[in-house]
Enzyme design. Sequence first.
Site, PDB file in Angstrom:
ATOM      1  N   ARG A  87      34.380  41.976  30.678  1.00  0.00           N
ATOM      2  CA  ARG A  87      35.722  41.523  30.328  1.00  0.00           C
ATOM      3  C   ARG A  87      35.674  40.238  29.523  1.00  0.00           C
ATOM      4  NH1 ARG A  87      39.134  40.740  35.407  1.00  0.00           N
ATOM      5  NH2 ARG A  87      39.317  43.003  35.320  1.00  0.00           N
ATOM      6  N   TYR A  88      34.873  39.289  29.986  1.00  0.00           N
ATOM      7  CA  TYR A  88      34.754  38.008  29.280  1.00  0.00           C
ATOM      8  C   TYR A  88      33.516  38.067  28.399  1.00  0.00           C
ATOM      9  CZ  TYR A  88      37.682  36.624  33.272  1.00  0.00           C
ATOM     10  OH  TYR A  88      38.661  36.537  34.223  1.00  0.00           O
ATOM     11  N   ARG A 101      29.885  36.923  30.084  1.00  0.00           N
ATOM     12  CA  ARG A 101      29.374  37.372  31.382  1.00  0.00           C
ATOM     13  C   ARG A 101      29.814  38.801  31.681  1.00  0.00           C
ATOM     14  NH1 ARG A 101      33.459  33.850  31.387  1.00  0.00           N
ATOM     15  NH2 ARG A 101      34.932  33.648  33.105  1.00  0.00           N
ATOM     16  N   CYS A 143      28.614  48.427  51.353  1.00  0.00           N
ATOM     17  CA  CYS A 143      28.701  47.088  51.939  1.00  0.00           C
ATOM     18  C   CYS A 143      28.236  47.176  53.378  1.00  0.00           C
ATOM     19  CB  CYS A 143      30.148  46.581  51.940  1.00  0.00           C
ATOM     20  SG  CYS A 143      30.897  46.501  50.310  1.00  0.00           S
ATOM     21  N   CYS A 183      35.906  45.575  54.639  1.00  0.00           N
ATOM     22  CA  CYS A 183      37.000  44.664  54.939  1.00  0.00           C
ATOM     23  C   CYS A 183      38.324  45.386  54.698  1.00  0.00           C
ATOM     24  CB  CYS A 183      36.912  43.429  54.045  1.00  0.00           C
ATOM     25  SG  CYS A 183      35.260  42.682  54.103  1.00  0.00           S
ATOM     26  N   CYS A 230      40.041  44.662  51.323  1.00  0.00           N
ATOM     27  CA  CYS A 230      39.202  44.699  50.121  1.00  0.00           C
ATOM     28  C   CYS A 230      39.981  45.168  48.902  1.00  0.00           C
ATOM     29  CB  CYS A 230      38.012  45.632  50.343  1.00  0.00           C
ATOM     30  SG  CYS A 230      36.987  45.766  48.877  1.00  0.00           S
ATOM     31  N   ARG A 270      38.616  46.276  46.260  1.00  0.00           N
ATOM     32  CA  ARG A 270      37.909  47.409  45.663  1.00  0.00           C
ATOM     33  C   ARG A 270      37.822  48.548  46.684  1.00  0.00           C
ATOM     34  NH1 ARG A 270      33.152  47.646  43.401  1.00  0.00           N
ATOM     35  NH2 ARG A 270      34.123  48.693  41.647  1.00  0.00           N
ATOM     36  N   ASP A 298      44.762  40.303  46.641  1.00  0.00           N
ATOM     37  CA  ASP A 298      45.040  41.312  45.620  1.00  0.00           C
ATOM     38  C   ASP A 298      46.127  42.303  46.042  1.00  0.00           C
ATOM     39  OD1 ASP A 298      42.819  41.004  43.532  1.00  0.00           O
ATOM     40  OD2 ASP A 298      43.528  43.069  43.250  1.00  0.00           O
ATOM     41  N   ASP A 303      43.817  36.972  40.320  1.00  0.00           N
ATOM     42  CA  ASP A 303      43.293  37.962  39.386  1.00  0.00           C
ATOM     43  C   ASP A 303      44.527  38.707  38.877  1.00  0.00           C
ATOM     44  OD1 ASP A 303      41.620  39.536  37.919  1.00  0.00           O
ATOM     45  OD2 ASP A 303      40.417  40.227  39.616  1.00  0.00           O
ATOM     46  N   LYS A 322      41.104  36.178  35.681  1.00  0.00           N
ATOM     47  CA  LYS A 322      41.498  35.252  36.744  1.00  0.00           C
ATOM     48  C   LYS A 322      42.010  33.949  36.157  1.00  0.00           C
ATOM     49  CE  LYS A 322      37.624  36.379  39.660  1.00  0.00           C
ATOM     50  NZ  LYS A 322      37.243  37.310  38.687  1.00  0.00           N
TER      51      LYS A 322
HETATM   52  C1  LIG Z   1      35.873  37.321  38.391  1.00  0.00           C
HETATM   53  C2  LIG Z   1      35.275  38.017  37.294  1.00  0.00           C
HETATM   54  C3  LIG Z   1      34.178  37.479  36.605  1.00  0.00           C
HETATM   55  C4  LIG Z   1      33.584  36.145  36.970  1.00  0.00           C
HETATM   56  O1  LIG Z   1      34.507  35.150  36.678  1.00  0.00           O
HETATM   57  P1  LIG Z   1      34.132  33.611  36.961  1.00  0.00           P
HETATM   58  O2  LIG Z   1      35.432  32.922  36.725  1.00  0.00           O
HETATM   59  O3  LIG Z   1      33.077  33.250  35.964  1.00  0.00           O
HETATM   60  O4  LIG Z   1      33.649  33.517  38.361  1.00  0.00           O
HETATM   61  C5  LIG Z   1      33.661  38.178  35.558  1.00  0.00           C
HETATM   62  N1  LIG Z   1      34.174  39.381  35.178  1.00  0.00           N
HETATM   63  C6  LIG Z   1      35.236  39.923  35.826  1.00  0.00           C
HETATM   64  C7  LIG Z   1      35.743  41.240  35.372  1.00  0.00           C
HETATM   65  C8  LIG Z   1      35.816  39.261  36.899  1.00  0.00           C
HETATM   66  O5  LIG Z   1      36.852  39.811  37.544  1.00  0.00           O
HETATM   67  S1  SF4 Z   2      35.558  42.548  50.390  1.00  0.00           S
HETATM   68 FE1  SF4 Z   2      35.152  44.691  49.758  1.00  0.00          FE
HETATM   69  S2  SF4 Z   2      33.326  44.546  48.471  1.00  0.00           S
HETATM   70 FE2  SF4 Z   2      33.409  42.654  49.676  1.00  0.00          FE
HETATM   71  S3  SF4 Z   2      32.215  43.060  51.535  1.00  0.00           S
HETATM   72 FE3  SF4 Z   2      34.345  43.526  52.032  1.00  0.00          FE
HETATM   73  S4  SF4 Z   2      34.511  45.736  51.653  1.00  0.00           S
HETATM   74 FE4  SF4 Z   2      32.652  45.048  50.566  1.00  0.00          FE
END
Ligand SMILES: *Cc1c(COP(=O)(O)O)cnc(C)c1O
Ligand code: SF4
Length: 337
Positions: A77-78, A81, A90, A94, A97, A99, A261, A298, A305
């Site tokens: 996305r960025y 990174r 996992c 959680c 979560c 995801r 989220d 986010d 974010k």
């Molecule tokens: C959170 C996130 C990151 C990392 O972001 P930082 O602000 O550098 O911690 C990178 N890619 C995606 C898609 C993210 O959601």
């Molecule tokens: S928040 Fe989601 S990805 Fe992170 S440890 Fe818990 S279940 Fe796994």
Amino acid sequence: MMEDGFLEPQRALTAVSDFVAEGLADGAESAALDAVAAEFKLRMTPAMRGAVRRAGDPVAAQFVPDAREMHPGLTHRYPDRVILHTTHSCEVYCRFCFRREVVGEDGPLPAADLEAALDYIAATPAIWEVILTGGDPMTLSPRRLRAIMDRLSAIPHVDVVRLHTRVPVVAPEKVTEALVAAITAKSGGRPVIYVVVHTNHAQELTDAARAALARLAGAGIPLLSQSVLLRGINDSVAALEDLFRSLIRNRVTPYYLHHCDLAKGTAHFRTTIAEGQALMAALRGRLSGICLPTYVLDIPGGHGKVPIGAGYLEPEGAGWQVTDWQGRTHRYDDPAR
Ligand SMILES: *Cc1c(COP(=O)(O)O)cnc(C)c1O
Ligand code: SF4
């Protein structure tokens, strides 16, 4: 048709070099596009090539390969990174979560997808940092993790590898000597390895968890934390203060406090943003600066974010109104230049 000086081709475009030769793809991206082509077929007919008015237009975008197609395990996305989803598993699942619809599915990323993702990273010099997440990358075997780390270490433009994990807290016995060795830079200190530990309450930091964090910190790995603001769990000044102080005592620097989220079935965990801001404002001044993470949202829809902490600065006339940690306001004017 001879628009933009392009010659109408007589045959279909089926290779990255065809798209580059036609001016539809950027030659500088060839390596990344080759990785796409290795995974997915390319074919654009002469009729559709003829219908293109300029690179990137609505017809071109349907057939020209794009580095963003890669990869099942990658989120880029960025610019600097990339997130590498090494596994869906996992140690805990959680309830809040974000995801939760994908975690727990089918374990480690298939080898072919991992290879394709690593090829893409190697072919994309803008990628400075690789973030291993999941699921939880520390559920992988030390052998598998070491193999990924070795591949990443061999890529000259990757200076930082970051692991996002809950393992040191929720399954501290898994932080073995072999696991620590697997994620420690071999020689020359590059790439730099960061571990970001997900923890939400000081009560999670059991004796065993603190020992696991000490093993990581003792190996010279910088430790950061991320927490989720959760109603009924840590949405009080006392709970957050205790959590952040405990983290610093264990050599973990609080990095992010995430606003919860919008994942399905998590409404009962969510606070409002105003509540989160009030908590952060109450902690400012009361808690050492090194204990304070950035409160972030986010933005739904994949827009990234952003910090959403209380505002301390408001425009006022030609200058500013600044609010101090006790809530009193002050006037600040930039000195005349
Ligand atoms: C959170 C996130 C990151 C990392 O972001 P930082 O602000 O550098 O911690 C990178 N890619 C995606 C898609 C993210 O959601
Ligand atoms: S928040 Fe989601 S990805 Fe992170 S440890 Fe818990 S279940 Fe796994």
